[in-house]
Design a protein around this motif. Structure first.
Motif, PDB file in Angstrom:
ATOM      1  N   SER A 231       0.824  -1.202   0.000  1.00 49.29           N
ATOM      2  CA  SER A 231       0.000   0.000   0.000  1.00 49.29           C
ATOM      3  C   SER A 231       0.857   1.250   0.000  1.00 49.29           C
ATOM      4  O   SER A 231       2.010   1.240   0.438  1.00 49.29           O
ATOM      5  CB  SER A 231      -0.943   0.026   1.207  1.00 49.29           C
ATOM      6  OG  SER A 231      -0.228   0.165   2.416  1.00 49.29           O
ATOM      7  N   ARG A 232       0.267   2.326  -0.488  1.00 47.16           N
ATOM      8  CA  ARG A 232       0.883   3.646  -0.466  1.00 47.16           C
ATOM      9  C   ARG A 232      -0.082   4.586   0.246  1.00 47.16           C
ATOM     10  O   ARG A 232      -1.302   4.520   0.028  1.00 47.16           O
ATOM     11  CB  ARG A 232       1.146   4.134  -1.886  1.00 47.16           C
ATOM     12  CG  ARG A 232       1.753   5.547  -1.934  1.00 47.16           C
ATOM     13  CD  ARG A 232       1.856   6.050  -3.362  1.00 47.16           C
ATOM     14  NE  ARG A 232       2.298   7.437  -3.384  1.00 47.16           N
ATOM     15  CZ  ARG A 232       2.181   8.235  -4.445  1.00 47.16           C
ATOM     16  NH1 ARG A 232       1.627   7.772  -5.561  1.00 47.16           N
ATOM     17  NH2 ARG A 232       2.605   9.479  -4.398  1.00 47.16           N
ATOM     18  N   LEU A 233       0.435   5.454   1.095  1.00 49.85           N
ATOM     19  CA  LEU A 233      -0.387   6.402   1.845  1.00 49.85           C
ATOM     20  C   LEU A 233      -0.058   7.820   1.400  1.00 49.85           C
ATOM     21  O   LEU A 233       1.111   8.224   1.401  1.00 49.85           O
ATOM     22  CB  LEU A 233      -0.137   6.255   3.346  1.00 49.85           C
ATOM     23  CG  LEU A 233      -0.848   7.254   4.268  1.00 49.85           C
ATOM     24  CD1 LEU A 233      -2.362   7.143   4.134  1.00 49.85           C
ATOM     25  CD2 LEU A 233      -0.418   7.034   5.713  1.00 49.85           C
ATOM     26  N   VAL A 234      -1.103   8.571   1.007  1.00 45.45           N
ATOM     27  CA  VAL A 234      -0.941   9.962   0.595  1.00 45.45           C
ATOM     28  C   VAL A 234      -1.830  10.836   1.481  1.00 45.45           C
ATOM     29  O   VAL A 234      -3.009  10.536   1.672  1.00 45.45           O
ATOM     30  CB  VAL A 234      -1.321  10.162  -0.888  1.00 45.45           C
ATOM     31  CG1 VAL A 234      -1.284  11.653  -1.256  1.00 45.45           C
ATOM     32  CG2 VAL A 234      -0.383   9.374  -1.786  1.00 45.45           C
ATOM     33  N   GLU A 235      -1.244  11.911   1.993  1.00 48.03           N
ATOM     34  CA  GLU A 235      -1.963  12.845   2.853  1.00 48.03           C
ATOM     35  C   GLU A 235      -2.126  14.175   2.123  1.00 48.03           C
ATOM     36  O   GLU A 235      -1.150  14.742   1.630  1.00 48.03           O
ATOM     37  CB  GLU A 235      -1.188  13.047   4.150  1.00 48.03           C
ATOM     38  CG  GLU A 235      -1.845  13.984   5.130  1.00 48.03           C
ATOM     39  CD  GLU A 235      -1.051  14.110   6.412  1.00 48.03           C
ATOM     40  OE1 GLU A 235      -1.424  13.494   7.420  1.00 48.03           O
ATOM     41  OE2 GLU A 235      -0.023  14.828   6.386  1.00 48.03           O
ATOM     42  N   ALA A 247     -11.921  18.710  -3.106  1.00 54.17           N
ATOM     43  CA  ALA A 247     -10.865  18.922  -4.100  1.00 54.17           C
ATOM     44  C   ALA A 247     -10.820  17.743  -5.064  1.00 54.17           C
ATOM     45  O   ALA A 247      -9.848  16.978  -5.095  1.00 54.17           O
ATOM     46  CB  ALA A 247      -9.510  19.113  -3.414  1.00 54.17           C
ATOM     47  N   PRO A 248     -11.883  17.558  -5.865  1.00 58.90           N
ATOM     48  CA  PRO A 248     -11.930  16.373  -6.734  1.00 58.90           C
ATOM     49  C   PRO A 248     -10.777  16.299  -7.723  1.00 58.90           C
ATOM     50  O   PRO A 248     -10.260  15.207  -7.983  1.00 58.90           O
ATOM     51  CB  PRO A 248     -13.280  16.508  -7.445  1.00 58.90           C
ATOM     52  CG  PRO A 248     -13.671  17.947  -7.289  1.00 58.90           C
ATOM     53  CD  PRO A 248     -13.088  18.388  -5.993  1.00 58.90           C
ATOM     54  N   GLU A 249     -10.348  17.453  -8.272  1.00 55.62           N
ATOM     55  CA  GLU A 249      -9.258  17.428  -9.240  1.00 55.62           C
ATOM     56  C   GLU A 249      -7.971  16.927  -8.597  1.00 55.62           C
ATOM     57  O   GLU A 249      -7.238  16.116  -9.177  1.00 55.62           O
ATOM     58  CB  GLU A 249      -9.025  18.827  -9.834  1.00 55.62           C
ATOM     59  CG  GLU A 249     -10.173  19.347 -10.676  1.00 55.62           C
ATOM     60  CD  GLU A 249     -11.227  20.059  -9.858  1.00 55.62           C
ATOM     61  OE1 GLU A 249     -11.091  20.091  -8.602  1.00 55.62           O
ATOM     62  OE2 GLU A 249     -12.177  20.582 -10.453  1.00 55.62           O
ATOM     63  N   GLN A 250      -7.691  17.390  -7.391  1.00 50.68           N
ATOM     64  CA  GLN A 250      -6.462  16.989  -6.699  1.00 50.68           C
ATOM     65  C   GLN A 250      -6.487  15.507  -6.348  1.00 50.68           C
ATOM     66  O   GLN A 250      -5.490  14.794  -6.536  1.00 50.68           O
ATOM     67  CB  GLN A 250      -6.295  17.825  -5.430  1.00 50.68           C
ATOM     68  CG  GLN A 250      -5.007  17.565  -4.676  1.00 50.68           C
ATOM     69  CD  GLN A 250      -4.877  18.431  -3.430  1.00 50.68           C
ATOM     70  OE1 GLN A 250      -5.817  19.117  -3.036  1.00 50.68           O
ATOM     71  NE2 GLN A 250      -3.715  18.396  -2.803  1.00 50.68           N
ATOM     72  N   VAL A 252      -8.333  13.126  -7.813  1.00 51.87           N
ATOM     73  CA  VAL A 252      -8.306  12.313  -9.034  1.00 51.87           C
ATOM     74  C   VAL A 252      -6.912  12.280  -9.638  1.00 51.87           C
ATOM     75  O   VAL A 252      -6.455  11.230 -10.117  1.00 51.87           O
ATOM     76  CB  VAL A 252      -9.346  12.838 -10.046  1.00 51.87           C
ATOM     77  CG1 VAL A 252      -9.108  12.238 -11.429  1.00 51.87           C
ATOM     78  CG2 VAL A 252     -10.759  12.501  -9.571  1.00 51.87           C
ATOM     79  N   GLU A 253      -6.200  13.398  -9.622  1.00 48.03           N
ATOM     80  CA  GLU A 253      -4.856  13.418 -10.182  1.00 48.03           C
ATOM     81  C   GLU A 253      -3.926  12.485  -9.405  1.00 48.03           C
ATOM     82  O   GLU A 253      -3.065  11.804  -9.979  1.00 48.03           O
ATOM     83  CB  GLU A 253      -4.294  14.834 -10.178  1.00 48.03           C
ATOM     84  CG  GLU A 253      -2.928  14.962 -10.839  1.00 48.03           C
ATOM     85  CD  GLU A 253      -2.897  14.407 -12.260  1.00 48.03           C
ATOM     86  OE1 GLU A 253      -1.892  13.753 -12.609  1.00 48.03           O
ATOM     87  OE2 GLU A 253      -3.888  14.596 -13.006  1.00 48.03           O
ATOM     88  N   THR A 254      -4.106  12.424  -8.095  1.00 46.10           N
ATOM     89  CA  THR A 254      -3.305  11.505  -7.284  1.00 46.10           C
ATOM     90  C   THR A 254      -3.628  10.055  -7.626  1.00 46.10           C
ATOM     91  O   THR A 254      -2.732   9.208  -7.712  1.00 46.10           O
ATOM     92  CB  THR A 254      -3.559  11.766  -5.786  1.00 46.10           C
ATOM     93  OG1 THR A 254      -3.185  13.115  -5.478  1.00 46.10           O
ATOM     94  CG2 THR A 254      -2.763  10.819  -4.915  1.00 46.10           C
ATOM     95  N   VAL A 255      -4.902   9.768  -7.840  1.00 46.29           N
ATOM     96  CA  VAL A 255      -5.305   8.418  -8.233  1.00 46.29           C
ATOM     97  C   VAL A 255      -4.711   8.068  -9.594  1.00 46.29           C
ATOM     98  O   VAL A 255      -4.182   6.962  -9.799  1.00 46.29           O
ATOM     99  CB  VAL A 255      -6.842   8.296  -8.259  1.00 46.29           C
ATOM    100  CG1 VAL A 255      -7.272   6.945  -8.828  1.00 46.29           C
ATOM    101  CG2 VAL A 255      -7.412   8.489  -6.858  1.00 46.29           C
ATOM    102  N   ARG A 256      -4.785   9.010 -10.535  1.00 48.70           N
ATOM    103  CA  ARG A 256      -4.215   8.778 -11.869  1.00 48.70           C
ATOM    104  C   ARG A 256      -2.720   8.447 -11.774  1.00 48.70           C
ATOM    105  O   ARG A 256      -2.240   7.505 -12.416  1.00 48.70           O
ATOM    106  CB  ARG A 256      -4.378  10.032 -12.741  1.00 48.70           C
ATOM    107  CG  ARG A 256      -5.759  10.291 -13.279  1.00 48.70           C
ATOM    108  CD  ARG A 256      -5.676  11.337 -14.370  1.00 48.70           C
ATOM    109  NE  ARG A 256      -6.988  11.775 -14.818  1.00 48.70           N
ATOM    110  CZ  ARG A 256      -7.513  12.964 -14.546  1.00 48.70           C
ATOM    111  NH1 ARG A 256      -6.844  13.833 -13.806  1.00 48.70           N
ATOM    112  NH2 ARG A 256      -8.709  13.285 -14.987  1.00 48.70           N
TER     113      ARG A 256
END
Length: 269
Positions: A231-235, A247-250, A252-256
């Motif tokens: 797993s990877r954890l992003v805050e 912040a849907p754009e932010q 989604v960009e992280t998911v991409r």
């Protein structure tokens, strides 16, 4: 509108949008699949999105007795309805569904924004379901749901007039109150759930959290990160438990970026 039948015979309704490889979106304690409206247009150009209503929410059916396992089986039924191995993206309760469902299904990846996992001393003392039931028994469903919102979204830090002002601006209030009994049973199930020491999913997992989220949810996502083998954890700085809406754009960009990285790793293996 499409539907699938879960293991216990409950009708789970979902919609499909977009074109591309499959992605399943699982909402948390929202009124229904509408939770994903800010995210849908950002992903539908790249993925075929399957967006379901949880049992007891939106257009899906319901069957007693309720259990967390039945909700997990619902998610697996939705996953089984798609062609190929989907990315499974869940928020809050939907994040827990995504992780647990993927333990018994082949998926491309799991993404979970603050999965509803209670750990440590907080879990040992958790009594939100009982406190909500107390207000319900007193004939105050709105008061019961306010307790839920205060604890789950605001970490107990917003109350009284400040909470009322926030709720007046929240688009789903007061419709949200109609789901109070479902929220009580959900919280009771979460208070009983114990995170396994080790979760060895075959798919890589991205865990997301925000610095403004309730501390108990931030503790839970860190504990999940320790339990998951891959797993990877992003805050996200400044985001709350409602990050995918804020912040849907932010998000989604992280998911991409995560999915592109995992695809690249798979190609080189």
């Amino acid at each position: 509108m499409k539907r699938v039948t879960s293991a216990d015979g409950t009708r789970i309704v979902y919609d499909r949008h977009g074109e591309g490889p499959p992605m399943v979106l699982l909402h948390g304690d929202a009124t229904g699949k509408e939770y994903w409206k800010p995210v849908t247009p950002l992903l539908s150009g790249e993925y075929t999105l399957t967006i379901s209503d949880r049992r007891g929410r939106g257009r899906s059916g319901d069957t007693e007795p309720y259990s967390l396992q039945r909700e997990i089986e619902d998610a697996r039924a939705v996953i089984d309805s798609v062609d190929g191995e989907p990315v499974v993206f869940g928020h809050s309760f939907g994040g827990l569904q995504a992780i647990e469902a993927a333990r018994d299904r082949a998926v491309r990846a799991v993404v979970a924004y603050e999965p509803a996992i209670l750990v440590g001393e907080y879990r040992e003392q958790a009594d939100l379901a009982a406190r909500m039931q107390e207000r319900l028994d007193a004939g105050d469903p709105e008061g019961a749901m306010k307790r839920h919102v205060k604890e789950v979204i605001h970490g107990g830090e917003l109350e009284g007039a400040a909470l009322d002002e926030w709720l007046e601006e929240w688009p789903v209030w007061p419709e949200y109150v109609t789901f109070v009994e479902d929220s009580v049973r959900m919280n009771r199930a979460l208070e009983s759930y114990e995170l396994p020491e080790r979760i060895d999913l075959e798919a890589p997992t991205l865990l997301l959290t925000g610095t403004e989220a309730p501390s108990h949810l931030r503790d839970g996502v860190r504990a999940a990160h320790e339990s998951l083998v891959d797993s990877r954890l992003v805050e996200f700085d400044g985001l709350s438990h409602m990050g995918p809406n804020e912040a849907p754009e932010q998000v989604v960009e992280t998911v991409r970026s995560f999915l592109a990285a995992t695809d690249a790793e798979a190609t080189t293996d």
